[in-house]
Write a protein that holds these residues in place. Structure first.
Motif, PDB file in Angstrom:
ATOM      1  N   VAL A   9      99.379   7.937  82.400  1.00 21.84           N
ATOM      2  CA  VAL A   9      99.235   9.384  82.448  1.00 21.84           C
ATOM      3  C   VAL A   9      99.614  10.006  81.108  1.00 21.84           C
ATOM      4  N   GLY A  10     100.560   9.392  80.394  1.00 25.23           N
ATOM      5  CA  GLY A  10     100.929   9.879  79.066  1.00 25.23           C
ATOM      6  C   GLY A  10      99.796   9.715  78.081  1.00 25.23           C
ATOM      7  N   ALA A  11      99.138   8.551  78.111  1.00 24.61           N
ATOM      8  CA  ALA A  11      98.007   8.318  77.212  1.00 24.61           C
ATOM      9  C   ALA A  11      96.868   9.288  77.515  1.00 24.61           C
ATOM     10  N   ALA A  12      96.601   9.518  78.800  1.00 25.23           N
ATOM     11  CA  ALA A  12      95.526  10.432  79.174  1.00 25.23           C
ATOM     12  C   ALA A  12      95.843  11.860  78.750  1.00 25.23           C
ATOM     13  N   ALA A  13      97.095  12.286  78.942  1.00 22.59           N
ATOM     14  CA  ALA A  13      97.477  13.656  78.589  1.00 22.59           C
ATOM     15  C   ALA A  13      97.403  13.882  77.084  1.00 22.59           C
ATOM     16  N   LEU A  14      97.765  12.880  76.304  1.00 24.39           N
ATOM     17  CA  LEU A  14      97.724  13.034  74.853  1.00 24.39           C
ATOM     18  C   LEU A  14      96.287  13.143  74.340  1.00 24.39           C
ATOM     19  N   PHE A  15      95.345  12.495  75.026  1.00 25.26           N
ATOM     20  CA  PHE A  15      93.955  12.542  74.567  1.00 25.26           C
ATOM     21  C   PHE A  15      93.158  13.668  75.206  1.00 25.26           C
ATOM     22  N   LEU A  16      93.773  14.384  76.139  1.00 24.36           N
ATOM     23  CA  LEU A  16      93.076  15.503  76.778  1.00 24.36           C
ATOM     24  C   LEU A  16      92.639  16.555  75.756  1.00 24.36           C
ATOM     25  N   PRO A  17      93.515  17.002  74.836  1.00 21.58           N
ATOM     26  CA  PRO A  17      93.050  17.975  73.836  1.00 21.58           C
ATOM     27  C   PRO A  17      92.030  17.395  72.861  1.00 21.58           C
ATOM     28  N   VAL A  18      92.082  16.078  72.619  1.00 22.44           N
ATOM     29  CA  VAL A  18      91.079  15.452  71.753  1.00 22.44           C
ATOM     30  C   VAL A  18      89.700  15.550  72.396  1.00 22.44           C
ATOM     31  N   VAL A  19      89.634  15.224  73.674  1.00 21.90           N
ATOM     32  CA  VAL A  19      88.360  15.303  74.388  1.00 21.90           C
ATOM     33  C   VAL A  19      87.869  16.748  74.440  1.00 21.90           C
ATOM     34  N   SER A  20      88.784  17.693  74.595  1.00 19.68           N
ATOM     35  CA  SER A  20      88.409  19.104  74.613  1.00 19.68           C
ATOM     36  C   SER A  20      87.766  19.514  73.293  1.00 19.68           C
TER      37      SER A  20
ATOM     38  N   ALA B 253      88.177  19.363  83.808  1.00 14.20           N
ATOM     39  CA  ALA B 253      86.774  18.959  83.857  1.00 14.20           C
ATOM     40  C   ALA B 253      86.012  19.636  84.988  1.00 14.20           C
ATOM     41  N   GLY B 254      86.723  20.337  85.872  1.00 16.80           N
ATOM     42  CA  GLY B 254      86.057  20.971  86.999  1.00 16.80           C
ATOM     43  C   GLY B 254      85.536  19.990  88.031  1.00 16.80           C
ATOM     44  N   TYR B 255      86.213  18.826  88.156  1.00 14.12           N
ATOM     45  CA  TYR B 255      85.758  17.826  89.111  1.00 14.12           C
ATOM     46  C   TYR B 255      86.038  18.260  90.545  1.00 14.12           C
ATOM     47  N   ARG B 256      85.216  17.764  91.456  1.00 18.04           N
ATOM     48  CA  ARG B 256      85.462  17.878  92.884  1.00 18.04           C
ATOM     49  C   ARG B 256      85.794  16.490  93.422  1.00 18.04           C
ATOM     50  N   VAL B 257      86.351  16.453  94.624  1.00 21.96           N
ATOM     51  CA  VAL B 257      86.715  15.155  95.205  1.00 21.96           C
ATOM     52  C   VAL B 257      85.482  14.269  95.337  1.00 21.96           C
TER      53      VAL B 257
ATOM     54  N   LEU C  34      78.834  18.393  74.621  1.00 21.59           N
ATOM     55  CA  LEU C  34      78.898  17.532  75.802  1.00 21.59           C
ATOM     56  C   LEU C  34      79.933  18.099  76.767  1.00 21.59           C
ATOM     57  N   PRO C  35      79.597  18.291  78.037  1.00 19.02           N
ATOM     58  CA  PRO C  35      80.576  18.819  78.985  1.00 19.02           C
ATOM     59  C   PRO C  35      81.773  17.879  79.115  1.00 19.02           C
ATOM     60  N   MET C  36      82.965  18.447  79.304  1.00 20.54           N
ATOM     61  CA  MET C  36      84.151  17.624  79.497  1.00 20.54           C
ATOM     62  C   MET C  36      84.022  16.748  80.737  1.00 20.54           C
ATOM     63  N   SER C  37      83.213  17.199  81.699  1.00 18.16           N
ATOM     64  CA  SER C  37      83.025  16.407  82.914  1.00 18.16           C
ATOM     65  C   SER C  37      82.322  15.086  82.632  1.00 18.16           C
ATOM     66  N   ARG C  38      81.643  14.988  81.476  1.00 12.86           N
ATOM     67  CA  ARG C  38      80.980  13.744  81.103  1.00 12.86           C
ATOM     68  C   ARG C  38      81.910  12.821  80.317  1.00 12.86           C
ATOM     69  N   LEU C  39      83.020  13.349  79.848  1.00 12.89           N
ATOM     70  CA  LEU C  39      83.897  12.572  78.972  1.00 12.89           C
ATOM     71  C   LEU C  39      85.256  12.245  79.588  1.00 12.89           C
TER      72      LEU C  39
ATOM     73  N   VAL D 154      76.204   8.499  87.503  1.00 10.62           N
ATOM     74  CA  VAL D 154      77.433   8.628  88.300  1.00 10.62           C
ATOM     75  C   VAL D 154      78.354   9.752  87.820  1.00 10.62           C
ATOM     76  N   LEU D 155      78.152  10.228  86.581  1.00  4.70           N
ATOM     77  CA  LEU D 155      79.007  11.304  86.075  1.00  4.70           C
ATOM     78  C   LEU D 155      78.403  12.659  86.393  1.00  4.70           C
ATOM     79  N   PRO D 156      79.225  13.623  86.801  1.00  4.50           N
ATOM     80  CA  PRO D 156      78.698  14.972  87.074  1.00  4.50           C
ATOM     81  C   PRO D 156      78.215  15.623  85.797  1.00  4.50           C
ATOM     82  N   ALA D 157      77.138  16.360  85.883  1.00  2.91           N
ATOM     83  CA  ALA D 157      76.531  16.953  84.685  1.00  2.91           C
ATOM     84  C   ALA D 157      76.942  18.390  84.466  1.00  2.91           C
ATOM     85  N   LYS D 158      77.669  18.972  85.405  1.00  2.00           N
ATOM     86  CA  LYS D 158      78.002  20.391  85.272  1.00  2.00           C
ATOM     87  C   LYS D 158      78.974  20.610  84.122  1.00  2.00           C
ATOM     88  N   ARG D 159      78.939  21.810  83.556  1.00  2.00           N
ATOM     89  CA  ARG D 159      79.874  22.191  82.493  1.00  2.00           C
ATOM     90  C   ARG D 159      81.042  22.937  83.117  1.00  2.00           C
ATOM     91  N   GLU D 160      82.244  22.586  82.654  1.00  2.40           N
ATOM     92  CA  GLU D 160      83.428  23.238  83.202  1.00  2.40           C
ATOM     93  C   GLU D 160      83.434  24.716  82.831  1.00  2.40           C
TER      94      GLU D 160
END
Length: 629
Positions: free
Chosen positions: A124-135, A599-603, A143-148, A220-226
């Motif tokens: 979770v630490g690695a993911a949180a640190l790269f969250l702003p990079v992906v943004s 990313a605006g993901y749904r379950v 590219l929508p964040m939902s794709r990355l 398999v990845l959602p195409a919507k934009r957050e």
């Protein structure tokens, strides 16, 4: 093992588990609201006769102070601190330089990097640190964040299986093996695992995750934009400026080679002669945004030019022998939508700049504003030639009260300008944050301190991370208010509220009853089938309770089954510890909860993408275990 009998408490817990899954999948209410509702339901029902083991009302909210939740809060603050210095933006620029702007190339680089980082720190630490990079990458590539974010998050989880310190279950495994050895005869005692014993299996899983999204991501990845993305905001503002003022110019990066006849001319001379705007210069590694108008052009240099494509190509680049780069390179980060853009500024009555022109007040040097147009009444005067307007030397036009100035600026400079009473900022849809690159040393120092504490000491994870977080606040990398804003409180409430449910599953004996039932079904199966059954059971348990809880519960059971069936108890125990990372189906894992909001993901997105990943994990992990153990 003494068989357990299904009790009334167990039936209630099973019913609440079913309700939780139904709420998550149906999304009748938001997922964090569902989690809080389940926590309140557990607390209330614990007061009913015969249901006292459902929850201890005095400890119902202890999840908010748990190691996992406090770690997530701290790591979000640390990530925000690194982002505030501009460091994450530079990392994003480096990734884009290597990977371009295509999804098929960016996903492997981001996911592979996060996977390796996750092998030595909590996923979770690695993911949180790269969250702003992906943004940042999302904003710059479109590219929508939902794709990355889902490939990044899944590979962060998978990366935890690369080493014995990559995830909590693997860290805990050797202690559980030592405890189990006390119950085993001398000839069957297990040896603890070394740091890199699981590396081959972990690497197979990470590579599988990357290939899965590269090959099947389009389906398999959602195409919507957050909602509220920086990229969409920037594009909306650009479209508004074009529609209102007719400014349809584009940004180009131009290389000035040695020997060009452009050398020695000033920016003002070039801009006036060719009706374009030079917004940045780079010469011998020194980059200047909004340079002084009398700056002399030298070579080899790069120029950031704003103008019509036909003007830049035919009237500027060709005559001077300049090369137009296919995309922004040196200036890519500076002119990304998250860093700069076009804004509207009004000159109010009583302003000190009335009667003065842009050149008089040195607008670029003093305020960081590159003046593109002045809108006065029904007239728009522009320095840049457009399809609708002739070029005007607006740098010499005196300002009047009520003038709307269309400017290109860095967002941090525009934020500071809000304190200047001589201007009124009309544009509001921009990242109103002030970067602090001068604090990068402090940010890196506390980040390094945090990593050192995690890797080389036995200090509790949450305390290690909070040390780095409070260090960034005390060193003023972040203010305390910015730290509060950096925390995704929906994620915090989701995870903290699910902890009592996991505890209820354990405390009432429901988990052990389920485990015994499944293992009875597997009785008499061959060793490989028993091991696969253990892996499936661990996968199911980690979806409804903490991976640590699932590991503590199932390792002793798996060892007992292995001994009874003639299998290797150490391999069965390792199967449990690895399989508790197979948590992709619903967003109950900390990493999945972290990326869900941005990313605006749904379950249903996790069910669709994570369902296939869950099956692949089982196949690859069992194959790897068979090959290397």
């Amino acid at each position: 093992m003494e068989p357990l009998t299904l009790t009334f408490e167990m039936m209630v817990v099973l019913a609440i588990l079913g309700l939780t899954v139904a709420l998550f999948v149906s999304e009748i209410v938001r997922i964090d609201v569902a989690a809080v509702s389940v926590m309140v339901l557990l607390g209330g029902m614990s007061y009913l006769p015969g249901l006292g083991n459902l929850a201890d009302a005095t400890q119902l909210f202890n999840g908010f102070a748990s190691n996992a939740v406090m770690s997530i809060i701290a790591v979000m603050i640390i990530g925000a601190g690194l982002d505030k210095t501009g460091l994450m933006s530079k990392v994003a620029a480096l990734i884009m330089k290597k990977g371009g702007t295509t999804e098929a190339r960016i996903i492997p680089i981001i996911s592979g990097t996060v996977g390796i980082v996750s092998s030595f720190m909590q996923n979770v630490g690695a993911a949180a640190l790269f969250l702003p990079v992906v943004s940042r990458i999302s904003a710059r590539t479109g590219l929508p964040m939902s794709r990355l974010l889902m490939p990044m998050g899944f590979c962060a989880i998978l990366g935890g299986t690369i080493t014995m310190v990559g995830s909590s279950p693997l860290i805990l495994l050797n202690d559980l093996i030592m405890s189990a050895n006390a119950m085993l005869p001398e000839g069957q005692k297990m040896q603890p695992f070394e740091l890199f014993d699981v590396t081959p299996v972990g690497l197979m899983l990470v590579v599988t995750g990357i290939l899965y999204f590269v090959i099947f991501g389009r389906w398999v990845l959602p195409a919507k934009r957050e909602r509220g993305s920086d990229a969409s905001s920037g594009q909306t503002m650009q479209a508004y400026i074009q529609r209102t003022y007719g400014l349809k110019a584009d940004m180009f990066e131009v290389r000035v080679p040695e020997g060009s006849i452009l050398i020695g001319q000033t920016l003002t001379d070039v801009m006036l002669a060719h009706h374009l705007y030079i917004l940045g210069t780079s010469y011998r590694g020194k980059k200047v945004i909004a340079p002084m108008a009398d700056t002399t052009i030298e070579a080899p240099a790069r120029l950031a030019v704003l103008g019509l494509r036909r003007v830049v190509e035919k009237e500027f680049a060709e005559p001077y022998g300049l090369e137009i780069m296919p995309a922004l390179d040196v200036f890519a980060d500076d002119f990304a939508p998250t860093q700069s853009g076009v804004a509207e500024v009004v000159v109010p009555p009583g302003s000190a700049v009335i009667g003065k022109c842009s050149a008089d007040i040195r607008m670029r040097q003093t305020h960081g504003l590159s003046l593109l147009a002045i809108h006065r009444g029904e007239e728009t005067m522009s320095h840049v030639e457009t399809e609708d307007h002739e070029a005007t030397h607006i740098g010499l036009v005196p300002f009047q009260a009520g003038d709307t100035l269309v400017v290109h600026t860095q967002w941090d400079r525009l934020t500071r300008l809000k304190r200047n009473r001589d201007f009124v900022i009309v544009t509001s849809d921009f990242p109103q944050e002030e970067l602090r690159p001068h604090k990068v040393g402090w940010a890196l120092a506390f980040f390094a301190l945090t990593l050192s504490l995690i890797l080389f000491t036995d200090v509790r994870l949450s305390l290690c991370l909070l040390t780095g977080a409070i260090g960034m606040i005390l060193s003023r990398v972040l203010s305390i208010d910015e730290a509060y804003e950096a925390v995704g409180w929906n994620t915090v409430f989701l995870l903290a509220s699910l902890i009592p449910l996991g505890q209820a599953v354990q405390a009432t004996g429901t988990a052990e009853w389920i485990a015994q039932g499944v293992l009875r079904l597997l009785d008499g199966w061959p060793i490989w089938a028993l091991q696969t059954g253990i892996a499936v059971l661990a996968t199911i348990f980690t979806l409804v309770m903490s991976n640590v809880g699932a590991t503590v519960l199932l390792v002793p059971l798996a060892v007992s089954i292995a001994v009874a069936a003639g299998g290797d108890p150490a391999i069965f125990a390792l199967t449990v510890a690895i399989s508790t990372s197979n948590s992709f189906l619903i967003p109950t894992h900390q990493v999945n909860a972290l990326i869900m909001g941005p990313a605006g993901y749904r379950v249903i997105d996790f069910v669709r993408s994570g369902g296939i990943m869950t099956i692949l994990f089982l196949i690859v992990s069992m194959t790897g275990m068979a090959l290397f153990f």
